[in-house]
Design a protein around this motif. Structure first.
Motif, PDB file in Angstrom:
ATOM      1  N   ARG A 153       0.966  -1.108   0.073  1.00 50.05           N
ATOM      2  CA  ARG A 153       0.197  -0.111   0.057  1.00 50.05           C
ATOM      3  C   ARG A 153       0.817   1.222  -0.015  1.00 50.05           C
ATOM      4  O   ARG A 153       0.632   2.337  -0.598  1.00 50.05           O
ATOM      5  N   LYS A 154       1.921   1.056   0.739  1.00 43.69           N
ATOM      6  CA  LYS A 154       2.873   2.365   0.777  1.00 43.69           C
ATOM      7  C   LYS A 154       3.548   2.548  -0.547  1.00 43.69           C
ATOM      8  O   LYS A 154       3.681   3.722  -1.216  1.00 43.69           O
ATOM      9  N   MET A 155       3.995   1.505  -1.254  1.00 39.09           N
ATOM     10  CA  MET A 155       4.525   1.528  -2.510  1.00 39.09           C
ATOM     11  C   MET A 155       3.509   2.097  -3.429  1.00 39.09           C
ATOM     12  O   MET A 155       3.872   2.982  -4.266  1.00 39.09           O
ATOM     13  N   LEU A 156       2.160   1.514  -3.578  1.00 33.34           N
ATOM     14  CA  LEU A 156       1.357   2.070  -4.529  1.00 33.34           C
ATOM     15  C   LEU A 156       1.117   3.599  -4.189  1.00 33.34           C
ATOM     16  O   LEU A 156       0.743   4.413  -5.400  1.00 33.34           O
ATOM     17  N   SER A 157       1.143   3.987  -2.758  1.00 31.38           N
ATOM     18  CA  SER A 157       0.967   5.498  -2.720  1.00 31.38           C
ATOM     19  C   SER A 157       2.046   6.238  -3.541  1.00 31.38           C
ATOM     20  O   SER A 157       1.582   7.652  -3.658  1.00 31.38           O
ATOM     21  N   VAL A 158       3.269   5.796  -4.003  1.00 31.86           N
ATOM     22  CA  VAL A 158       3.929   6.806  -4.481  1.00 31.86           C
ATOM     23  C   VAL A 158       4.210   6.198  -6.039  1.00 31.86           C
ATOM     24  O   VAL A 158       5.178   6.504  -6.701  1.00 31.86           O
ATOM     25  N   GLY A 159       3.138   5.359  -6.574  1.00 30.75           N
ATOM     26  CA  GLY A 159       3.263   4.931  -8.086  1.00 30.75           C
ATOM     27  C   GLY A 159       3.721   3.618  -8.377  1.00 30.75           C
ATOM     28  O   GLY A 159       3.783   3.362  -9.623  1.00 30.75           O
ATOM     29  N   LYS A 160       4.402   3.037  -7.354  1.00 33.32           N
ATOM     30  CA  LYS A 160       5.011   1.661  -7.545  1.00 33.32           C
ATOM     31  C   LYS A 160       4.071   0.575  -7.740  1.00 33.32           C
ATOM     32  O   LYS A 160       3.013   0.376  -6.704  1.00 33.32           O
ATOM     33  N   SER A 161       3.954  -0.161  -8.762  1.00 29.26           N
ATOM     34  CA  SER A 161       2.845  -1.213  -8.626  1.00 29.26           C
ATOM     35  C   SER A 161       3.532  -2.574  -7.587  1.00 29.26           C
ATOM     36  O   SER A 161       4.646  -2.987  -7.919  1.00 29.26           O
ATOM     37  N   ALA A 162       2.877  -2.730  -6.848  1.00 29.62           N
ATOM     38  CA  ALA A 162       3.232  -3.623  -5.757  1.00 29.62           C
ATOM     39  C   ALA A 162       1.907  -4.627  -5.182  1.00 29.62           C
ATOM     40  O   ALA A 162       0.869  -3.889  -5.121  1.00 29.62           O
ATOM     41  N   HIS A 163       2.092  -5.794  -5.226  1.00 29.45           N
ATOM     42  CA  HIS A 163       0.878  -6.687  -4.792  1.00 29.45           C
ATOM     43  C   HIS A 163       1.608  -7.853  -3.989  1.00 29.45           C
ATOM     44  O   HIS A 163       2.709  -8.321  -4.056  1.00 29.45           O
ATOM     45  N   VAL A 164       0.468  -8.477  -3.207  1.00 26.80           N
ATOM     46  CA  VAL A 164       0.860  -9.643  -2.415  1.00 26.80           C
ATOM     47  C   VAL A 164       0.454 -10.732  -3.249  1.00 26.80           C
ATOM     48  O   VAL A 164      -0.739 -10.744  -3.583  1.00 26.80           O
ATOM     49  N   ALA A 165       1.378 -11.846  -3.405  1.00 25.49           N
ATOM     50  CA  ALA A 165       1.015 -13.002  -3.984  1.00 25.49           C
ATOM     51  C   ALA A 165      -0.203 -14.068  -3.029  1.00 25.49           C
ATOM     52  O   ALA A 165       0.160 -14.412  -1.877  1.00 25.49           O
ATOM     53  N   GLN A 166      -1.200 -14.017  -3.487  1.00 24.93           N
ATOM     54  CA  GLN A 166      -2.244 -14.704  -2.585  1.00 24.93           C
ATOM     55  C   GLN A 166      -2.344 -16.133  -2.509  1.00 24.93           C
ATOM     56  O   GLN A 166      -1.716 -16.697  -3.659  1.00 24.93           O
ATOM     57  N   SER A 167      -2.568 -16.852  -1.766  1.00 20.92           N
ATOM     58  CA  SER A 167      -2.651 -18.233  -1.461  1.00 20.92           C
ATOM     59  C   SER A 167      -3.187 -18.919  -2.500  1.00 20.92           C
ATOM     60  O   SER A 167      -4.492 -18.480  -2.927  1.00 20.92           O
ATOM     61  N   GLY A 168      -3.003 -19.862  -3.163  1.00 18.34           N
ATOM     62  CA  GLY A 168      -3.560 -20.821  -4.334  1.00 18.34           C
ATOM     63  C   GLY A 168      -2.945 -19.949  -5.760  1.00 18.34           C
ATOM     64  O   GLY A 168      -3.336 -20.459  -6.934  1.00 18.34           O
ATOM     65  N   GLU A 169      -2.629 -18.635  -5.659  1.00 19.49           N
ATOM     66  CA  GLU A 169      -2.189 -18.222  -6.860  1.00 19.49           C
ATOM     67  C   GLU A 169      -0.515 -18.059  -6.778  1.00 19.49           C
ATOM     68  O   GLU A 169      -0.063 -17.497  -8.055  1.00 19.49           O
ATOM     69  N   ARG A 170       0.251 -18.243  -5.707  1.00 17.35           N
ATOM     70  CA  ARG A 170       1.477 -18.055  -6.024  1.00 17.35           C
ATOM     71  C   ARG A 170       2.308 -18.639  -6.980  1.00 17.35           C
ATOM     72  O   ARG A 170       3.299 -18.167  -7.627  1.00 17.35           O
ATOM     73  N   GLY A 171       1.859 -19.814  -7.260  1.00 13.90           N
ATOM     74  CA  GLY A 171       2.684 -20.708  -8.327  1.00 13.90           C
ATOM     75  C   GLY A 171       2.290 -20.077  -9.666  1.00 13.90           C
ATOM     76  O   GLY A 171       3.618 -20.041 -10.450  1.00 13.90           O
ATOM     77  N   ILE A 172       1.399 -19.793 -10.014  1.00 12.50           N
ATOM     78  CA  ILE A 172       1.195 -19.217 -11.386  1.00 12.50           C
ATOM     79  C   ILE A 172       1.784 -17.714 -11.473  1.00 12.50           C
ATOM     80  O   ILE A 172       2.328 -17.280 -12.431  1.00 12.50           O
ATOM     81  N   ILE A 173       1.546 -17.024 -10.359  1.00 13.77           N
ATOM     82  CA  ILE A 173       2.309 -15.643 -10.207  1.00 13.77           C
ATOM     83  C   ILE A 173       3.864 -15.848 -10.475  1.00 13.77           C
ATOM     84  O   ILE A 173       4.421 -15.133 -11.443  1.00 13.77           O
ATOM     85  N   ALA A 174       4.491 -16.860  -9.691  1.00 18.42           N
ATOM     86  CA  ALA A 174       5.694 -16.919  -9.895  1.00 18.42           C
ATOM     87  C   ALA A 174       6.406 -17.189 -11.239  1.00 18.42           C
ATOM     88  O   ALA A 174       7.463 -16.822 -11.705  1.00 18.42           O
ATOM     89  N   ARG A 175       5.490 -17.885 -11.957  1.00 20.89           N
ATOM     90  CA  ARG A 175       5.671 -18.342 -13.219  1.00 20.89           C
ATOM     91  C   ARG A 175       5.397 -17.499 -14.449  1.00 20.89           C
ATOM     92  O   ARG A 175       5.448 -17.605 -15.538  1.00 20.89           O
TER      93      ARG A 175
END
Length: 295
Positions: A153-175
């Motif tokens: 949230r802090k990173m988004l507040s200065v315009g940097k795209s930042a996200h938490v990889a959610q459970s069940g999605e981490r594998g597909i996100i990593a790849r």
């Protein structure tokens, strides 16, 4: 990863014999060198061979090599012990004021320890990774993922795209990530390559994602595989504790330090963006139906 944490992890994942030996080792840690293998075998209803195999499962040739390193760690911990036990900072029957002060002391001690462990070169490298990344992703289990959400949230507040990889999605996100992305992997133990979030490190490395590791003291899988690592205060046990008071304070300090140093690299630009986005958000809140009555 300290030996104490590795023993907790090994005992939790092992059979009844291994759990019994692990519990005995941790309970008698201050005086463990006074016991022979036969004593431990008798006390845990195990064989002497099982006690030896316990040491071997931790990477030692035998019990003698294990006990040497373990007692050295016990002495180190004793010489660096905080006044408040971070695992059990308060007891049943303590008054509220004492409990509140104890929780505050645990957080303070953890932050002071984190500052002692902070490697300024690693911080600078991590900030460079964040600057160069188009997207930042945080990989971690609860409660680390919640702390990661605050950072994002802090990173988004200065315009940097930042996200938490959610459970069940981490594998597909990593790849799906690549060289223009940065992944922050948070794990207190950081030790088991088959468990979340370490299981995703090979895929992230294969895709040449810039990696930042946040983990406990000592050697572990995460530290072996991620060049840029920052160290969590590691005075808490893995499992036997009331809550993760110290760990949370330590991780939050590290993430806040990364954000603040990132912010400072382009101070005026980030400040202007922060103020503008704050005004827009506040304007949207005020224009929402019923907002005037909620304030």
């Amino acid at each position: 990863m300290f030996l104490t944490h590795r023993i907790e992890e090994l005992a939790a994942q092992g059979n009844d014999t291994r759990r019994a030996i692990g519990a005995f080792v941790l309970q008698e840690r201050a005086h463990l060198s006074d016991y022979t293998i036969a004593d431990i075998a008798q006390a845990t209803y195990a064989s002497k061979a099982s006690v030896t195999r316990f040491a071997q499962a931790l990477g030692y040739d035998g019990w003698r090599d294990f006990i040497r390193d373990f007692m050295a760690e016990v002495r180190y911990e004793a010489s660096h012990a905080a006044e408040i036990d971070p695992n059990y900072p308060f007891r049943a029957g303590d008054p509220d004021e004492k409990i509140i002060n104890a929780v505050a002391d645990v957080a303070y001690d953890a932050m002071a320890d984190t500052l002692r462990l902070m490697n300024r070169g690693m911080v600078a490298l991590a900030v460079r990774y964040l600057q160069e990344a188009e997207n930042v992703w945080v990989f971690g289990l609860s409660p680390n993922s919640y702390l990661g959400s605050l950072f994002c949230r802090k990173m988004l507040s200065v315009g940097k795209s930042a996200h938490v990889a959610q459970s069940g999605e981490r594998g597909i996100i990593a790849r799906s990530l690549g060289p223009r992305d940065c992944a922050i992997v948070i794990s207190y133990s950081g030790n088991n390559p088959d468990y979340e979030p370490m299981v995703h490190i090979p895929a992230l490395k294969e895709r040449r994602v810039a990696l930042i590791g946040i983990t406990g003291e000592g050697d572990n899988y995460l530290r072996q595989n991620i060049r840029c690592t920052l160290t969590i205060s590691s005075r808490e046990n893995l499992y036997s504790k009331i809550a993760t008071f110290g760990m949370e304070a330590s991780i939050e300090l590290i993430l806040n330090a990364l954000f603040a140093c990132y912010f400072a690299r382009a101070y005026e630009k980030n400040l202007a963006h922060k103020i503008d986005s704050g005004k827009s958000l506040e304007g949207a809140r005020l224009s929402a139906p019923g907002a005037a009555f909620e304030r």
